[in-house]
Design an enzyme around this catalytic site. Structure first.
Site, PDB file in Angstrom:
ATOM      1  CE1 TYR A 181      -3.498  -2.573  -0.293  1.00  0.00           C
ATOM      2  CE2 TYR A 181      -2.632  -3.470   1.771  1.00  0.00           C
ATOM      3  CZ  TYR A 181      -3.454  -3.589   0.646  1.00  0.00           C
ATOM      4  OH  TYR A 181      -4.216  -4.717   0.469  1.00  0.00           O
ATOM      5  NE  ARG A 228       0.891  -6.334   9.596  1.00  0.00           N
ATOM      6  CZ  ARG A 228       0.129  -7.229   8.959  1.00  0.00           C
ATOM      7  NH1 ARG A 228      -0.509  -6.891   7.862  1.00  0.00           N
ATOM      8  NH2 ARG A 228       0.000  -8.446   9.413  1.00  0.00           N
TER       9      ARG A 228
END
Length: 358
Positions: A181, A228
């Site tokens: 992403y 993350r």
């Protein structure tokens, strides 16, 4: 048979947790058309409150951040109210909620977003990925390259959405810089071919992630902020080079994150244990590690090896709302049904049986 290490308590940021398990973030495509959590979302997370730390599905910080249809946001007053219901449900059953902030970047399609605009990315390079839309499977289009002067606005979207998560009653947020992403796209040379201060060198490609982490930590507190990463994960068409290039990029990134003293680092680990070991040596707070394909006997392996502090669970937790009890008592586990992972509704979402109902 799980090992005793799983059942040791741990402090993560402001949270005192009873064990080393957590709920891994998983997209479930159950949100309403306006980006508010769906009617069964509070029940879904409440059912899994015994996991202690629940990291939500990817939640967009803006309309531009949406990649998939039926995913939730945390940037409108209605979305904040919807997440308050979820947070209250989790807290009532003794759990804690971190909302994962996920900007999909180029992994999107105009048909999946409320404004139907072209996706944005670090460079105008298509991911060339199949993506599900209301009209069927389409290819991800070429994104619009974010102008340098726009980047501060995207960083502010993360800051504001983090504040909104806290306003909704969440215990913190996880910044999603992994899995193909937008933040991961800035790190990857084949997606980021910018010539400004956000592209080119290792330091420049890390800048966007670092500035977001700083902004979020300043807004809500470093002890309520996790992040993350997924080094070398090829999701979303990303290529990060050979092992040496990946290690250089991520050792720099993690080293620059260290002074922020975030609540945790969450590593979606592909298998470079040398790199993971270097994270363990430099990271000052909790380290969460998840690997694809673990069986139940391997859940605690990284903790036992000294490479991790916590083991987030994905499909085991999805299919077993009482997975903590099942692992603690060595009870059998339900299998996840692949056909209902993203189909919407209660089926395959809140109807997996507990031991008490089996």
């Amino acid at each position: 048979m799980t090992t005793a290490s799983l059942w040791q308590p741990l402090t993560v940021g402001r949270l005192d947790l009873p064990h080393r398990l957590a709920l891994s973030p998983m997209t479930r495509n159950r949100a309403n058309p306006d980006g508010t959590p769906g009617e069964h979302t509070a029940t879904y997370y409440r059912q899994r409150a015994s996991l202690g730390l629940l990291i939500s599905e990817g939640t967009q910080p803006s309309e531009d951040g949406q990649g998939y249809f039926a995913t939730p946001g945390i940037h409108t007053s209605e979305q904040i109210e919807g997440w308050r219901e979820v947070a209250d449900a989790v807290h009532e059953d003794g759990g804690h909620l971190f909302i994962q902030l996920m900007h999909a970047g180029r992994i999107s399609h105009p048909d999946n977003t409320p404004h139907h605009r072209q996706p944005v990315g670090p460079s105008a390079i298509s991911a060339e990925q199949d993506i599900h839309t209301p009209r069927g499977v389409e290819k991800t289009p070429v994104p619009r390259e974010l102008a340098t002067e726009e980047i501060a606005g995207v960083i502010d979207e993360f800051r504001q959405s983090a504040a909104s998560a806290i306003a909704a009653g969440a215990d913190g947020v996880e910044i999603h810089a992994a899995n193909g992403y937008l933040l991961h796209q800035f790190l990857a040379p084949n997606a980021n071919q910018r010539t400004d201060e956000y592209g080119g060198s290792i330091e420049n490609r890390a800048r966007f992630v670092l500035e977001i982490a700083q902004a979020v930590a300043d807004e809500i507190g470093a002890d309520r902020t996790g992040i993350r990463i997924s080094p070398a994960f090829p999701l979303g068409g990303l290529e990060e080079g050979d092992a040496g290039a990946v290690r250089a990029q991520y050792r720099y990134l993690v080293g620059e994150l260290v002074p922020l003293n975030l609540a945790y680092l969450h590593v979606h680990h592909l298998g470079d244990d040398e790199l993971l070991r270097s994270f363990r040596e430099m990271w000052p707070t909790a380290l969460l590690v998840v690997r694809y394909g673990r069986d139940r006997d391997a859940i605690a392996a990284d903790i036992d090896a000294g490479l991790a502090d916590m083991a987030p669970l994905g499909r085991f937790a999805l299919a077993n709302p009482d997975v903590v009890e099942r692992l603690r008592t060595d009870a059998p586990l339900n299998d996840a049904d692949p056909a209902t992972l993203y189909t919407g509704g209660a089926n395959g979402y809140i109807d997996y049986p507990t031991l008490a109902h089996a």
